[in-house]
Scaffold this active site. Structure first.
Site, PDB file in Angstrom:
ATOM      1  N   ASN A 219       0.825  -1.214   0.000  1.00 24.54           N
ATOM      2  CA  ASN A 219       0.000   0.000   0.000  1.00 24.54           C
ATOM      3  C   ASN A 219       0.860   1.266   0.000  1.00 24.54           C
ATOM      4  O   ASN A 219       0.503   2.265  -0.622  1.00 24.54           O
ATOM      5  CB  ASN A 219      -0.971  -0.003   1.188  1.00 24.54           C
ATOM      6  N   CYS A 271      -8.034   2.746   3.394  1.00 24.63           N
ATOM      7  CA  CYS A 271      -6.796   1.956   3.467  1.00 24.63           C
ATOM      8  C   CYS A 271      -5.519   2.781   3.272  1.00 24.63           C
ATOM      9  O   CYS A 271      -4.755   2.947   4.208  1.00 24.63           O
ATOM     10  CB  CYS A 271      -6.842   0.832   2.451  1.00 24.63           C
TER      11      CYS A 271
HETATM   12  C1  UGA Z   1      -6.157  -0.368  -1.755  1.00 33.80           C
HETATM   13  C2  UGA Z   1      -5.159  -1.281  -2.495  1.00 33.80           C
HETATM   14  O1  UGA Z   1      -5.158  -0.936  -3.883  1.00 33.80           O
HETATM   15  C3  UGA Z   1      -5.573  -2.748  -2.334  1.00 33.80           C
HETATM   16  O2  UGA Z   1      -4.613  -3.597  -2.965  1.00 33.80           O
HETATM   17  C4  UGA Z   1      -5.619  -3.054  -0.825  1.00 33.80           C
HETATM   18  O3  UGA Z   1      -6.025  -4.394  -0.582  1.00 33.80           O
HETATM   19  C5  UGA Z   1      -6.624  -2.134  -0.166  1.00 33.80           C
HETATM   20  O4  UGA Z   1      -6.232  -0.757  -0.379  1.00 33.80           O
HETATM   21  C6  UGA Z   1      -6.623  -2.421   1.312  1.00 33.80           C
HETATM   22  O5  UGA Z   1      -5.618  -2.178   1.970  1.00 33.80           O
HETATM   23  O6  UGA Z   1      -7.594  -3.013   1.794  1.00 33.80           O
HETATM   24  P1  UGA Z   1      -8.629   0.540  -2.306  1.00 33.80           P
HETATM   25  O7  UGA Z   1      -8.574   1.283  -1.012  1.00 33.80           O
HETATM   26  O8  UGA Z   1      -9.869  -0.199  -2.684  1.00 33.80           O
HETATM   27  O9  UGA Z   1      -7.432  -0.536  -2.382  1.00 33.80           O
HETATM   28  O10 UGA Z   1      -8.387   1.638  -3.423  1.00 33.80           O
HETATM   29  P2  UGA Z   1      -7.358   1.873  -4.628  1.00 33.80           P
HETATM   30  O11 UGA Z   1      -7.887   1.274  -5.861  1.00 33.80           O
HETATM   31  O12 UGA Z   1      -5.981   1.508  -4.217  1.00 33.80           O
HETATM   32  O13 UGA Z   1      -7.461   3.450  -4.758  1.00 33.80           O
HETATM   33  C7  UGA Z   1      -7.067   4.284  -3.670  1.00 33.80           C
HETATM   34  C8  UGA Z   1      -7.194   5.731  -4.020  1.00 33.80           C
HETATM   35  O14 UGA Z   1      -6.189   6.110  -4.952  1.00 33.80           O
HETATM   36  C9  UGA Z   1      -8.532   6.158  -4.644  1.00 33.80           C
HETATM   37  O15 UGA Z   1      -8.959   7.346  -3.994  1.00 33.80           O
HETATM   38  C10 UGA Z   1      -8.181   6.412  -6.093  1.00 33.80           C
HETATM   39  O16 UGA Z   1      -8.997   7.373  -6.679  1.00 33.80           O
HETATM   40  C11 UGA Z   1      -6.738   6.895  -5.980  1.00 33.80           C
HETATM   41  N1  UGA Z   1      -5.931   6.699  -7.214  1.00 33.80           N
HETATM   42  C12 UGA Z   1      -5.720   5.456  -7.702  1.00 33.80           C
HETATM   43  C13 UGA Z   1      -5.396   7.815  -7.856  1.00 33.80           C
HETATM   44  O17 UGA Z   1      -5.563   8.969  -7.417  1.00 33.80           O
HETATM   45  N2  UGA Z   1      -4.629   7.618  -8.990  1.00 33.80           N
HETATM   46  C14 UGA Z   1      -4.397   6.387  -9.497  1.00 33.80           C
HETATM   47  O18 UGA Z   1      -3.685   6.280 -10.523  1.00 33.80           O
HETATM   48  C15 UGA Z   1      -4.956   5.281  -8.838  1.00 33.80           C
END
Ligand code: UGA
Length: 447
Positions: A219, A271
Site C-alpha cells: 500500500n 486503506c
Molecule cells: C487499496 C489497495 O489498492 C488494495 O490492494 C488493498 O487491498 C486495499 O487498499 C486495502 O488495503 O484493503 P482501495 O482502497 O480499494 O485498495 O483503493 P485503490 O484502488 O488503491 O485506490 C485508492 C485511491 O487512490 C482512490 O482514492 C483512487 O482514486 C486513488 N488513485 C488510484 C489515484 O488517485 N490515482 C491512481 O492512478 C490510482
C-alpha cells in the site's frame, strides 16, 4: 473431511471472503458483533455497494431459495469455535483517534472472544492490516488463552482486494501470501486456497513479520506512485507540461508501468491514507522512523492536491471568495464502483468550498446516503444534470463511468457558466471543449 471455515467481521473484507470461501466449496460461518449486519446478511443483503457481491452471497446463504446453503451467520462465539477448523479474522483496523497509529482494539477483542472456544486443533488466520509484530503477540496470546494451547495456531494472510473489484480479487488473487510457523499451518492454507493456486495464483510462504510488512509496503508503494505523479503534475503546471502525456510516456517503460499513474486530487479511502500513517507510527516505535520519513512527504503531497483543487476552482471563478458561487460536484466516493466515502478527496474538496461560502451541490451514483450522513450541510441532487443546473463551475472529482458518458452539450444548456475542472484526468477534454466548455484539469495546459 472438507475443512470448515469461519470468518470474523463482515465488512468489505469479511463479507467478500466468506462468500468467496463458500463459492470455493467450503462450509462457512460468518460472525459479526453488529446485529443489523447479521440480519441483513442472513437475508442475502450486503451492507455496502460492491459489484457482484450480493449475487455471490445469495448463491450460498442458507435459507435463500436456490442457494447451496453453505454460508451461515451467527453472533455466537461458542458456536463459531465449535464449528470451524480455520478461522479468518477480517475485522477493521482504523486510524486511532487523534494519532497516526493503528487501532488494534477490534482485532484484539476478536482474538480474546475466540480463544476460550478453541478446544481442539484450530488455525486462526489474521487478514486485517496490522502493525508489524502483532502476529507474534497474538500467537502468544492464543497459546496461553485457548484451551487447545499450542494446537491453536496462528497464521498471517494479508489481503490485497480493491474495493469495486473485491469479488474478482478474492476469487482470483494475483498472489496469496501466508506467514506461518508450522508445516501444518502451511498445509491447511494450501488446502483452503487450492483452487486459486491451481488456476495460477502464486503462493508465497513467509514468516510473520514479512507477511505483515508485505501488506503495508504494497500500500505504501501504491501511495508513493500516486503522489509521485501528482508531484509531476505540479511541475507540469509550473512549466506548461501535460501530466497525462507524461504518465503515458513514462508508463511505456515496463519497469515503471502505466497503472496508478493517474494524476488528480489524490488517494483516499479506508486503506491507503491510514496504512501509510500507521506504518510510520510503527517504524517510530521500532526505532526505524528514518526509513519511512519519505512517507510523510507522500502523505503531504497527497493532501495538498485537495487544496490545489479548491484553489483552481477559486481561480476559475475569478479569484475572489466563494460567496454566492454555485459549484456542482460530480462524485462523492473515494473511488468509482464503491459507496465508500471514508477520507474521500471529493467530499473533502466539496466540504472546503462549502465552508468558504460556496453553494455546493453534490451528485454521486452510489455514495449519496453515506455522503449525506457525514456532510449533511452540503446540497445534494438526484442526477448529474440537476447538480449542474445553474452552476458557475462543475468539478469532476470521482471518475464514475456515468460521468464519462455525460453529454457536455446537454449539461451546457443548464449550467450558468460552461466551466469544468477535471480532478481525475478522466474526461474527454476535446468533447467538452467542442461543446463550448472551458476545460481545466490538474497538471495539464489550460483551456
Ligand atoms: C487499496 C489497495 O489498492 C488494495 O490492494 C488493498 O487491498 C486495499 O487498499 C486495502 O488495503 O484493503 P482501495 O482502497 O480499494 O485498495 O483503493 P485503490 O484502488 O488503491 O485506490 C485508492 C485511491 O487512490 C482512490 O482514492 C483512487 O482514486 C486513488 N488513485 C488510484 C489515484 O488517485 N490515482 C491512481 O492512478 C490510482
Amino acid at each position: 473431511m472438507a475443512l470448515k471455515i469461519t470468518v470474523i467481521g463482515t465488512g468489505y473484507l469479511g463479507a467478500t471472503h466468506a462468500a468467496a470461501m463458500a463459492e470455493l466449496g467450503f462450509e462457512v460461518m460468518g460472525l459479526d458483533v453488529v446485529p443489523e449486519k447479521i440480519d441483513k446478511l442472513r437475508r442475502g443483503e450486503v451492507p455496502m455497494y460492491e459489484p457482484g457481491l450480493e449475487e455471490l452471497l445469495r448463491r450460498h446463504v442458507a435459507g435463500i431459495e436456490g442457494s447451496t446453503g453453505r454460508l451461515r451467520f451467527t453472533m455466537d462465539w461458542a458456536e463459531l469455535g465449535e464449528f470451524g477448523d480455520v478461522h479468518f479474522v477480517c475485522v477493521n483496523t482504523p486510524q486511532r483517534h487523534g494519532e497516526y497509529a493503528c487501532d488494534m482494539s477490534y482485532v484484539d477483542s476478536a482474538i480474546a472472544s475466540l480463544a476460550p472456544h478453541l478446544k481442539g486443533p484450530a488455525l486462526v488466520v489474521g487478514k486485517s492490516t496490522v502493525p508489524v509484530g502483532s502476529a507474534d503477540r497474538l500467537a502468544a496470546y492464543l497459546a496461553e488463552h485457548a484451551p487447545a494451547g499450542a494446537d491453536a495456531e496462528l497464521a498471517w494472510n494479508p489481503e490485497f482486494l480493491r474495493e469495486g473489484f473485491a469479488v474478482q480479487d478474492t476469487l482470483h488473487p494475483d498472489r496469496i501470501v501466508v506467514g506461518v510457523r508450522s508445516e501444518r499451518s502451511e498445509k491447511l492454507l494450501r488446502e483452503v486456497y487450492a483452487t486459486p493456486v491451481e488456476e495460477g495464483s502464486p503462493f508465497v510462504v513467509t514468516d510473520f513479520p514479512t507477511a505483515e510488512l508485505v501488506k503495508t509496503s504494497a500500500n505504501s508503494f501504491l501511495a508513493t506512485k500516486i503522489s509521485f505523479i501528482n508531484a509531476m503534475a505540479e511541475l507540469c503546471e509550473a512549466t506548461g507540461g501535460d501530466v497525462a502525456k507524461l504518465a503515458e510516456a513514462i508508463g511505456y517503460d515496463d519497469r515503471i508501468g502505466r497503472k496508478f499513474l493517474r494524476a488528480g486530487i489524490g488517494f483516499g479511502g479506508g486503506c491507503l491514507p491510514k496504512d501509510i500513517r500507521a506504518f510510520m507510527a510503527r517504524a517510530g516505535e521500532l526505532g526505524a522512523d528514518q526509513a519511512l520519513t519519505f512517507l510523510r512527504e507522500i502523505d503531504s503531497i497527497n493532501m495538498r492536491q485537495r487544496g490545489r483543487m479548491v484553489e483552481l476552482t477559486r481561480q476559475e471563478l475569478g479569484g475572489g471568495p466563494f460567496l454566492g458561487k454555485r459549484v456542482a460536484v460530480l462524485g462523492a466516493t473515494f473511488k468509482p464502483d464503491s459507496d465508500d466515502v471514508r477520507d474521500s478527496p471529493a467530499l473533502n474538496v466539496a466540504g472546503q468550498i462549502h465552508l468558504q461560502g460556496g453553494q455546493v451541490t453534490v451528485y454521486d451514483p452510489k455514495g449519496m446516503d453515506n455522503a449525506r450522513r457525514i456532510f449533511p450541510t452540503l446540497g445534494y441532487a438526484d442526477s448529474a444534470l440537476e447538480a449542474v443546473r445553474g452552476a458557475h463551475v462543475v468539478l469532476h472529482l470521482t471518475e464514475w463511468q456515468e460521468f464519462r458518458e455525460l453529454d457536455p452539450a446537454e449539461l451546457g444548456e443548464v449550467a450558468a457558466e460552461r466551466v469544468v475542472l477535471d480532478g481525475r484526468n478522466a474526461l474527454d477534454a476535446e468533447a467538452w471543449r467542442r461543446a463550448g466548455w472551458r476545460f481545466r484539469a490538474m497538471g495539464r495546459p489550460g483551456a
